[in-house]
Write a protein that holds these residues in place. Structure first.
Motif, PDB file in Angstrom:
ATOM      1  N   ILE A  28       0.849  -1.211   0.000  1.00  0.00           N
ATOM      2  CA  ILE A  28       0.000   0.000   0.000  1.00  0.00           C
ATOM      3  C   ILE A  28       0.872   1.243   0.000  1.00  0.00           C
ATOM      4  O   ILE A  28       0.576   2.229  -0.712  1.00  0.00           O
ATOM      5  N   MET A  29       1.974   1.228   0.771  1.00  0.00           N
ATOM      6  CA  MET A  29       2.832   2.423   0.853  1.00  0.00           C
ATOM      7  C   MET A  29       3.484   2.718  -0.495  1.00  0.00           C
ATOM      8  O   MET A  29       3.678   3.886  -0.851  1.00  0.00           O
ATOM      9  N   GLU A  30       3.829   1.675  -1.257  1.00  0.00           N
ATOM     10  CA  GLU A  30       4.398   1.926  -2.590  1.00  0.00           C
ATOM     11  C   GLU A  30       3.393   2.644  -3.483  1.00  0.00           C
ATOM     12  O   GLU A  30       3.739   3.576  -4.215  1.00  0.00           O
ATOM     13  N   LYS A  31       2.120   2.229  -3.417  1.00  0.00           N
ATOM     14  CA  LYS A  31       1.079   2.906  -4.206  1.00  0.00           C
ATOM     15  C   LYS A  31       0.850   4.316  -3.706  1.00  0.00           C
ATOM     16  O   LYS A  31       0.640   5.245  -4.502  1.00  0.00           O
ATOM     17  N   LEU A  49      -5.568   4.709  -9.757  1.00  0.00           N
ATOM     18  CA  LEU A  49      -4.611   4.474  -8.692  1.00  0.00           C
ATOM     19  C   LEU A  49      -5.238   4.714  -7.330  1.00  0.00           C
ATOM     20  O   LEU A  49      -5.043   3.925  -6.386  1.00  0.00           O
ATOM     21  N   VAL A  50      -6.023   5.798  -7.211  1.00  0.00           N
ATOM     22  CA  VAL A  50      -6.682   6.104  -5.945  1.00  0.00           C
ATOM     23  C   VAL A  50      -7.676   5.002  -5.585  1.00  0.00           C
ATOM     24  O   VAL A  50      -7.759   4.558  -4.432  1.00  0.00           O
ATOM     25  N   ASP A  51      -8.435   4.538  -6.577  1.00  0.00           N
ATOM     26  CA  ASP A  51      -9.389   3.454  -6.308  1.00  0.00           C
ATOM     27  C   ASP A  51      -8.674   2.183  -5.850  1.00  0.00           C
ATOM     28  O   ASP A  51      -9.148   1.475  -4.943  1.00  0.00           O
ATOM     29  N   LEU A  99      -7.737  10.042   1.018  1.00  0.00           N
ATOM     30  CA  LEU A  99      -8.143   9.726  -0.349  1.00  0.00           C
ATOM     31  C   LEU A  99      -9.551  10.252  -0.652  1.00  0.00           C
ATOM     32  O   LEU A  99      -9.828  10.737  -1.757  1.00  0.00           O
ATOM     33  N   GLU A 100     -10.442  10.167   0.329  1.00  0.00           N
ATOM     34  CA  GLU A 100     -11.787  10.693   0.112  1.00  0.00           C
ATOM     35  C   GLU A 100     -11.755  12.206  -0.049  1.00  0.00           C
ATOM     36  O   GLU A 100     -12.487  12.773  -0.892  1.00  0.00           O
ATOM     37  N   GLU A 101     -10.934  12.890   0.743  1.00  0.00           N
ATOM     38  CA  GLU A 101     -10.776  14.345   0.597  1.00  0.00           C
ATOM     39  C   GLU A 101     -10.256  14.690  -0.793  1.00  0.00           C
ATOM     40  O   GLU A 101     -10.725  15.636  -1.439  1.00  0.00           O
ATOM     41  N   TYR A 102      -9.252  13.865  -1.243  1.00  0.00           N
ATOM     42  CA  TYR A 102      -8.706  14.133  -2.581  1.00  0.00           C
ATOM     43  C   TYR A 102      -9.774  13.928  -3.658  1.00  0.00           C
ATOM     44  O   TYR A 102      -9.906  14.737  -4.573  1.00  0.00           O
ATOM     45  N   SER A 138       9.229  13.474 -12.543  1.00  0.00           N
ATOM     46  CA  SER A 138       8.813  14.374 -13.622  1.00  0.00           C
ATOM     47  C   SER A 138       9.601  14.144 -14.884  1.00  0.00           C
ATOM     48  O   SER A 138       9.126  14.417 -15.982  1.00  0.00           O
ATOM     49  N   THR A 139      10.826  13.646 -14.776  1.00  0.00           N
ATOM     50  CA  THR A 139      11.642  13.403 -15.972  1.00  0.00           C
ATOM     51  C   THR A 139      11.534  11.980 -16.465  1.00  0.00           C
ATOM     52  O   THR A 139      12.211  11.604 -17.403  1.00  0.00           O
ATOM     53  N   HIS A 140      10.723  11.139 -15.808  1.00  0.00           N
ATOM     54  CA  HIS A 140      10.570   9.734 -16.234  1.00  0.00           C
ATOM     55  C   HIS A 140       9.677   9.686 -17.460  1.00  0.00           C
ATOM     56  O   HIS A 140       8.578  10.231 -17.464  1.00  0.00           O
ATOM     57  N   SER A 141      10.170   9.047 -18.514  1.00  0.00           N
ATOM     58  CA  SER A 141       9.447   9.010 -19.775  1.00  0.00           C
ATOM     59  C   SER A 141       8.635   7.744 -19.949  1.00  0.00           C
ATOM     60  O   SER A 141       7.940   7.581 -20.927  1.00  0.00           O
ATOM     61  N   GLY A 142       8.738   6.814 -19.025  1.00  0.00           N
ATOM     62  CA  GLY A 142       8.022   5.544 -19.152  1.00  0.00           C
ATOM     63  C   GLY A 142       6.573   5.672 -18.751  1.00  0.00           C
ATOM     64  O   GLY A 142       6.112   6.709 -18.259  1.00  0.00           O
ATOM     65  N   PRO A 143       5.809   4.588 -18.908  1.00  0.00           N
ATOM     66  CA  PRO A 143       4.387   4.618 -18.551  1.00  0.00           C
ATOM     67  C   PRO A 143       4.200   4.641 -17.049  1.00  0.00           C
ATOM     68  O   PRO A 143       5.016   4.126 -16.305  1.00  0.00           O
ATOM     69  N   PHE A 144       3.128   5.268 -16.594  1.00  0.00           N
ATOM     70  CA  PHE A 144       2.796   5.352 -15.170  1.00  0.00           C
ATOM     71  C   PHE A 144       1.570   4.491 -14.931  1.00  0.00           C
ATOM     72  O   PHE A 144       0.517   4.728 -15.509  1.00  0.00           O
ATOM     73  N   SER A 145       1.744   3.453 -14.129  1.00  0.00           N
ATOM     74  CA  SER A 145       0.639   2.527 -13.872  1.00  0.00           C
ATOM     75  C   SER A 145       0.379   2.467 -12.390  1.00  0.00           C
ATOM     76  O   SER A 145       1.280   2.679 -11.593  1.00  0.00           O
ATOM     77  N   PRO A 146      -0.828   2.157 -11.973  1.00  0.00           N
ATOM     78  CA  PRO A 146      -1.153   2.135 -10.530  1.00  0.00           C
ATOM     79  C   PRO A 146      -0.281   1.178  -9.803  1.00  0.00           C
ATOM     80  O   PRO A 146      -0.445   0.098  -9.637  1.00  0.00           O
TER      81      PRO A 146
END
Length: 597
Positions: free
Chosen positions: A387-390, A440-442, A470-473, A589-597
């Motif tokens: 969970i902490m990694e996510k 990702l939040v879900d 998360l609910e506030e966000y 911010s400089t990572h060009s790869g895909p961002f997955s949950p």
């Protein structure tokens, strides 16, 4: 006499008659001269006839006796021959006629060679029986442990000298040979094991073997005793050595673990550890795997015991430093896992006890209590790791979302300036990350809810309930989306006018050859002056109950003012300046790869 006369008998009778007639004539002449009367003459002739009959009778009796002796000798020879055949287990002798023929002497002469041969066979068979039975007695005495009294009279049953009986004795002898060899092999194995265990334990193997029986020592030069009693004593000796080996290894295992704990607690240098490295190497070895000579000597055990005792005494003087290191280790685990340090009051009491200088306190129990807390903290951190990694990904993505919002409000983002193309690429990547944030939040909500249901307590992040965050966000994201929909027409017109103005300016400034560049202090100059964004949540709400690892289900209540302040700080509402961004945000911010949950 009425008997049948043979030619030789007739001739002898004729000669006899002639001689007797001549003598009778001579006797008649004498009687005539003398004038013997007739009565005397008849009496003499009668006496002569009687004497002749006596002589014949003696000769016949002698002949009968001789014939009887021959019959007896022949019968005895036949009986002996038959007995030898039976005792030797043979039906007949080749070359001897079954039917008797000829005179008695001829029959006796015909059976004598066969009888002589059978006697020779019997003697040979007797010698074979004596040899086999002698070996049987000798080996039996060795197996029974009476080899010194093995010499005894060998009695052979002469009534049964058959090959079958001899084969039975030979089989018995072979069985005894095999048993003797097996016992010798067992004795050799026991002796080899005693030598091996003695070298491992540092004992005198010769003394141990001599204690079992002197004959087992090759230097004595006597036959080895292989009796059941000796085998039992050897087995008992080997078992006792194995037990002593296991006991010493178990003791060294216990001492080695204590050494490791004491070394790790007190950061013992290599010079102190090196003399006992062989003890540490034995920790991962079972009793059957220890084979190095001298590895389990009594001296090693005593030296290890002395070292453990010395370190125990030294440990008492370093307990304060040890507890401080354990406390720092626990704080580091809790800090990385974003949970509150548990049992702070208990740890303060432990430190106070150590500072009191009371050495009668059981420091091992105190240290065990600290180790248990660290173990629980590690277990808690391991359960929170996924969970902490996510959450970390979500925090970094939130920084990029905040930067993208600021970048989108920059009026000069499309101007031709230094570094503008990098910001455009970053904005494109940020939009991709932001588009994946709801999923990702879900996912984080799902994982956190499962974690809370499994452990029956609230998942806190720096003492703040993660689900509330998360609910506030989600609530603020929905508010921003609604606000964005309301402002979308106006923004579109503003962008179109801005593009037209910049196009006119570009055409108007084309003839100019000036190289002077006006510095841009907006988002396009973000590489020269990065905008601070903070991805960590400040711990500002003290109204929550402590998220102790040992706590159960906790009831969380918010104070309205604190909740609003937390939301402003967390999600950057108007009226609150943005926080500084850390290095991790720049890396993402400089990572060009895909961002997955």
């Amino acid at each position: 006499m009425g008997s049948v006369q043979t030619p030789i008998g007739m001739r002898n009778s004729a000669i006899l008659e002639t001689s007797c007639g001549f003598l009778l004539q001579e006797l008649q002449i004498i009687w005539d001269e003398v004038g013997e009367d007739k009565f005397e003459r008849e009496k003499v002739l009668l006496d002569l006839e009687q004497e002749c009959l006596e002589v014949y009778r003696r000769k016949v009796d002698k002949a009968n006796i001789s014939r009887a002796h021959l019959h007896q000798e022949l019968a005895e020879a036949e009986a002996e021959f038959t007995h030898l055949l039976l005792s030797l287990g043979e039906r007949s002798l080749p070359g001897r006629p079954e039917k008797r023929a000829g005179t008695l002497k001829e029959q006796l002469d015909s059976i004598t060679p066969a009888l002589r041969e059978m006697r020779l066979r019997k003697e040979e068979r007797l010698n074979q029986f004596r040899a086999v039975q002698g070996q049987i007695q000798k080996i039996s005495a060795e197996i029974a442990g009476n080899s010194d009294n093995a010499t005894s009279i060998i009695v052979v049953n002469e009534n049964d000298l058959s090959l079958k009986r001899l084969e039975e004795y030979q089989n018995e002898l072979q069985r005894l040979y095999n048993e003797k060899n097996e016992r010798l092999q067992q004795v050799e194995k026991y002796i080899d094991v005693i030598y091996s265990l003695s070298t491992i334990l540092g004992k005198d193997s010769s003394a141990i073997i001599m204690e079992v029986h002197p004959s087992l020592n090759d230097l004595c030069g006597i036959t080895k005793n292989i009796s059941d009693k000796i085998l039992d004593k050897l087995d008992t000796t080997v078992e006792s050595l194995y037990e002593e080996k296991k006991a010493r290894l178990d003791k060294l295992h216990h001492l080695g673990k204590e050494l490791l704990n004491l070394w790790n607690l007190m950061d013992a240098p290599y010079t102190d550890r090196q003399p006992f490295s062989h003890v540490i190497n034995l920790l991962s070895v079972s009793s059957s795997e220890v084979s190095d000579p001298g590895s389990l000597t009594l001296e090693i055990v005593q030296q290890t015991e002395a070292e453990v005792k010395r370190l125990d005494q030294l440990k008492a003087s370093k307990m304060k430093e040890l507890f401080q290191k354990k406390r720092e280790e626990l704080e580091l685990i809790c800090k990385k896992s974003h949970v509150e340090i548990p049992s702070q009051t208990e740890m303060k009491n432990i430190i106070n006890l150590i500072n009191s200088g009371d050495w009668e306190i059981d420091h091992s129990n105190l240290l065990m209590s600290m180790d248990e807390q660290i173990s629980r903290a590690k277990e808690e951190a391991a359960s929170r790791k996924a969970i902490m990694e996510k959450v970390e990904k979500w925090m970094l993505a939130r920084d990029e979302e905040r930067w993208l919002e600021e970048y989108s409000t920059d009026e000069n983002r499309y101007s031709v300036s230094r570094g503008a193309h990098k910001n455009l690429r970053r904005a494109e990547r940020a939009r991709i990350m932001v588009s994946k944030m709801p999923a990702l939040v879900d996912l984080i909500i799902k994982m956190a809810r499962s974690w809370e249901e499994e452990r029956n307590k609230v998942f806190l992040y720096d003492q703040v309930p993660l689900m509330e965050m998360l609910e506030e966000y989600n609530m603020l994201r929905r508010e921003k989306e609604e606000e964005k929909k309301r402002q979308q027409p106006w923004e579109k017109k503003k962008v179109q006018s801005q593009v037209a103005v910049e196009r006119d300016n570009m055409y108007a400034s084309r003839p100019s050859t000036s190289s002077r560049r006006i510095p841009n202090k907006s988002c396009n100059g973000g590489l020269d002056s990065p905008m601070p964004v903070n991805r960590r949540l400040p711990i500002s709400i003290h109204q929550f109950r402590s998220n102790s690892i040992n706590s159960g289900n906790q009831a969380i209540s918010f104070i309205n003012d604190g909740r609003k302040m937390q939301r402003r700080r967390m999600f950057g509402e108007p009226g609150i300046p943005p926080h500084s961004r850390d290095e991790a945000s720049s890396v993402i911010s400089t990572h060009s790869g895909p961002f997955s949950p």
